[in-house]
Scaffold this motif. Sequence first.
Motif, short mmCIF file in Angstrom:
data_model
loop_
_atom_site.label_atom_id
_atom_site.label_comp_id
_atom_site.label_asym_id
_atom_site.label_seq_id
_atom_site.Cartn_x
_atom_site.Cartn_y
_atom_site.Cartn_z
N ALA A 13 0.80 -1.23 0.00
CA ALA A 13 0.00 0.00 0.00
C ALA A 13 0.84 1.28 0.00
O ALA A 13 0.62 2.18 -0.82
CB ALA A 13 -0.95 -0.01 1.20
N SER A 14 1.80 1.37 0.91
CA SER A 14 2.56 2.63 1.02
C SER A 14 3.47 2.83 -0.19
O SER A 14 3.54 3.94 -0.74
CB SER A 14 3.36 2.67 2.33
N ALA A 15 4.16 1.79 -0.62
CA ALA A 15 5.06 1.92 -1.77
C ALA A 15 4.29 2.27 -3.04
O ALA A 15 4.72 3.11 -3.83
CB ALA A 15 5.84 0.62 -1.97
N LEU A 16 3.16 1.62 -3.25
CA LEU A 16 2.36 1.88 -4.46
C LEU A 16 1.79 3.29 -4.47
O LEU A 16 1.78 3.95 -5.51
CB LEU A 16 1.23 0.85 -4.58
N MET A 17 1.32 3.77 -3.32
CA MET A 17 0.80 5.13 -3.25
C MET A 17 1.90 6.14 -3.56
O MET A 17 1.71 7.07 -4.36
CB MET A 17 0.19 5.41 -1.88
N ALA A 18 3.06 5.96 -2.96
CA ALA A 18 4.17 6.88 -3.20
C ALA A 18 4.63 6.82 -4.65
O ALA A 18 4.77 7.87 -5.31
CB ALA A 18 5.33 6.56 -2.26
N GLY A 46 -11.22 -9.40 0.87
CA GLY A 46 -11.03 -9.15 -0.55
C GLY A 46 -11.60 -7.83 -1.03
O GLY A 46 -11.53 -7.51 -2.21
N LYS A 47 -12.13 -7.04 -0.08
CA LYS A 47 -12.70 -5.73 -0.46
C LYS A 47 -11.89 -4.56 0.08
O LYS A 47 -12.15 -3.41 -0.27
CB LYS A 47 -14.15 -5.63 0.01
N CYS A 48 -10.91 -4.82 0.92
CA CYS A 48 -9.96 -3.84 1.41
C CYS A 48 -10.59 -2.62 2.08
O CYS A 48 -11.13 -1.74 1.42
CB CYS A 48 -9.04 -3.36 0.29
N ASN A 49 -10.48 -2.58 3.40
CA ASN A 49 -10.93 -1.42 4.19
C ASN A 49 -9.83 -0.36 4.09
O ASN A 49 -8.96 -0.27 4.93
CB ASN A 49 -11.16 -1.87 5.63
N PHE A 349 11.73 5.64 5.50
CA PHE A 349 10.86 4.57 6.01
C PHE A 349 9.41 5.04 5.98
O PHE A 349 9.11 6.14 6.46
CB PHE A 349 11.25 4.22 7.45
N ILE A 350 8.51 4.23 5.42
CA ILE A 350 7.09 4.57 5.36
C ILE A 350 6.23 3.36 5.70
O ILE A 350 6.66 2.22 5.55
CB ILE A 350 6.68 5.15 3.98
N GLY A 351 5.02 3.62 6.17
CA GLY A 351 4.06 2.54 6.42
C GLY A 351 4.24 1.82 7.74
O GLY A 351 4.73 2.37 8.73
N GLU A 352 3.87 0.54 7.72
CA GLU A 352 3.78 -0.26 8.95
C GLU A 352 5.13 -0.58 9.58
O GLU A 352 5.19 -0.93 10.75
CB GLU A 352 3.03 -1.57 8.63
N VAL A 353 6.20 -0.46 8.82
CA VAL A 353 7.53 -0.75 9.36
C VAL A 353 7.90 0.20 10.51
O VAL A 353 8.72 -0.13 11.37
CB VAL A 353 8.59 -0.71 8.23
N LEU A 354 7.26 1.36 10.54
CA LEU A 354 7.48 2.34 11.61
C LEU A 354 6.69 1.98 12.87
O LEU A 354 5.72 1.21 12.80
CB LEU A 354 7.07 3.74 11.14
N ASP A 355 7.07 2.58 13.98
CA ASP A 355 6.37 2.35 15.25
C ASP A 355 5.09 3.20 15.31
O ASP A 355 4.95 4.08 16.16
CB ASP A 355 7.31 2.67 16.42
N VAL A 356 4.18 2.91 14.38
CA VAL A 356 2.87 3.57 14.31
C VAL A 356 1.87 2.48 13.95
O VAL A 356 1.99 1.85 12.90
CB VAL A 356 2.83 4.68 13.23
N THR A 357 0.92 2.23 14.82
CA THR A 357 -0.06 1.16 14.58
C THR A 357 -1.46 1.66 14.85
O THR A 357 -1.73 2.19 15.93
CB THR A 357 0.24 -0.07 15.45
N GLY A 358 -2.35 1.46 13.89
CA GLY A 358 -3.73 1.91 14.02
C GLY A 358 -4.66 0.85 14.54
O GLY A 358 -4.35 -0.35 14.53
N LEU A 360 -8.36 -1.25 14.43
CA LEU A 360 -9.05 -1.94 13.35
C LEU A 360 -10.04 -0.98 12.69
O LEU A 360 -10.70 -0.20 13.37
CB LEU A 360 -9.81 -3.15 13.92
N GLY A 361 -10.13 -1.03 11.37
CA GLY A 361 -11.17 -0.24 10.71
C GLY A 361 -10.68 0.69 9.60
O GLY A 361 -11.32 1.70 9.32
N GLY A 362 -9.55 0.37 8.97
CA GLY A 362 -9.04 1.19 7.87
C GLY A 362 -7.96 2.17 8.27
O GLY A 362 -7.41 2.88 7.43
N PHE A 363 -7.62 2.19 9.55
CA PHE A 363 -6.65 3.18 10.04
C PHE A 363 -5.22 2.87 9.59
O PHE A 363 -4.43 3.79 9.36
CB PHE A 363 -6.71 3.25 11.57
N ASN A 364 -4.87 1.60 9.44
CA ASN A 364 -3.50 1.26 9.06
C ASN A 364 -3.21 1.54 7.59
O ASN A 364 -2.12 1.99 7.25
CB ASN A 364 -3.18 -0.19 9.45
N PHE A 365 -4.20 1.30 6.72
CA PHE A 365 -4.00 1.68 5.32
C PHE A 365 -3.95 3.20 5.18
O PHE A 365 -3.18 3.73 4.38
CB PHE A 365 -5.07 1.08 4.42
N GLN A 366 -4.74 3.91 5.99
CA GLN A 366 -4.69 5.38 5.93
C GLN A 366 -3.30 5.87 6.33
O GLN A 366 -2.76 6.79 5.71
CB GLN A 366 -5.76 6.00 6.83
#
Length: 379
Positions: A13-18, A46-49, A349-358, A360-366
């Motif tokens: 998600a993060s690499a593709l958006m960037a 399969g519908k991706c939140n 560094f971007i995305g989930e590899v960082l010490d930032v965790t959302g 449940l409910g679409g917060f991690n993709f955001q």
Amino acid sequence: MKIHDICFIGAGASALMAASHLQGSDVALIDSNTKMGAKLLISGGGKCNLTNRYASEANYLGNRAFIKPILEAFDASATLKFVKGERLSLEERSHGQIFCANSAKELVSIFGRLSAFCTFYLSTTVLHVRKEEHFIIHTTKGEIHAKKLVVASGGLSYASIGASDIGFKIAEQFGHTIITPAPALVGLTLQKEQFWMKELSGIALPVALHVEGKTFSENLLFAHKGISGPCVLSGSLYWKKGNICIDFLPHISSMEALFKTHAKKQITTALGLPKRFSKAFLDAVRLEDKVLSKLNANEKELLTSLKAYTFSPAGNFGYTKAEVTRGGISTDEIDGASMQSLKCEGLYFIGEVLDVTGELGGFNFQWAFASAMRFAKAV
């Protein structure tokens, strides 16, 4: 020798958006999967939140002073504007959760089209990295060279789609601190005193779960291993050790009122809960299913514990069942304006590899999208 301007480790998600916003640069993406966007494709059934309308720094575990400006610069409305501009059909569910209306394949297809100018090294595993005049990425298919290196490799959950610790290893190599990773958004296992819940596998009911000053009011699902469901998954993000408290009767404001209003009813009828649950609880506390008016003070107290059932889970279901990874690369060592390492120029560094965790409910993709855009706009 070809030297890419920018190389991403990961094609999620993060690499593709960037990458989608870096037209004009020579961009490469490396991923061990055979397809891009593997986690996007399988998440949300399969519908991706893909985001949450109400996302703010309050929905994340991590340094909120670091998280806030990044989320504000590219918030949920910006994500929605982006995907709507690409004609993605969306579906909004409860609690502000936004899903692809048809399939996550449509979202990945959009990213595929927007990143068509990029070089993809798929089915390729990164072994290690070194830096000389530029970055040299050693992979199972040879060396890849780049001026800038972006680690977007995610966390340790979903090993089935190539999750690995390569991002943490690279970070450590360049002097970064790793906040101990752990499974998150995951079911919780039970101590012996709560084994009665294991008999209830398959039953779901609305509860209010309290943990570390946070409250989650959604469904709890009983499973063979322990407890799961939306409220438990979000609660697991904040639970480390110690007690959680569950209100199994959120629909009842006062137990005293219940005892008066339903005085002539049997306990299992008056509670309004699934009969299997009520009977299992009564057996566990050795309380007979009787008319409420016949309960003594001690028995009323036992029943009232359902409003604040407090216990300490034994652990969690582990990485194989976890949605995400808690912990990761310390944000104290990242420039929040660009996502660049404060230890090594040209490393990001971007995305989930960082010490930032959302939650449940679409917060991690955001977060993945917001941190990606922070990088893309900076370079």
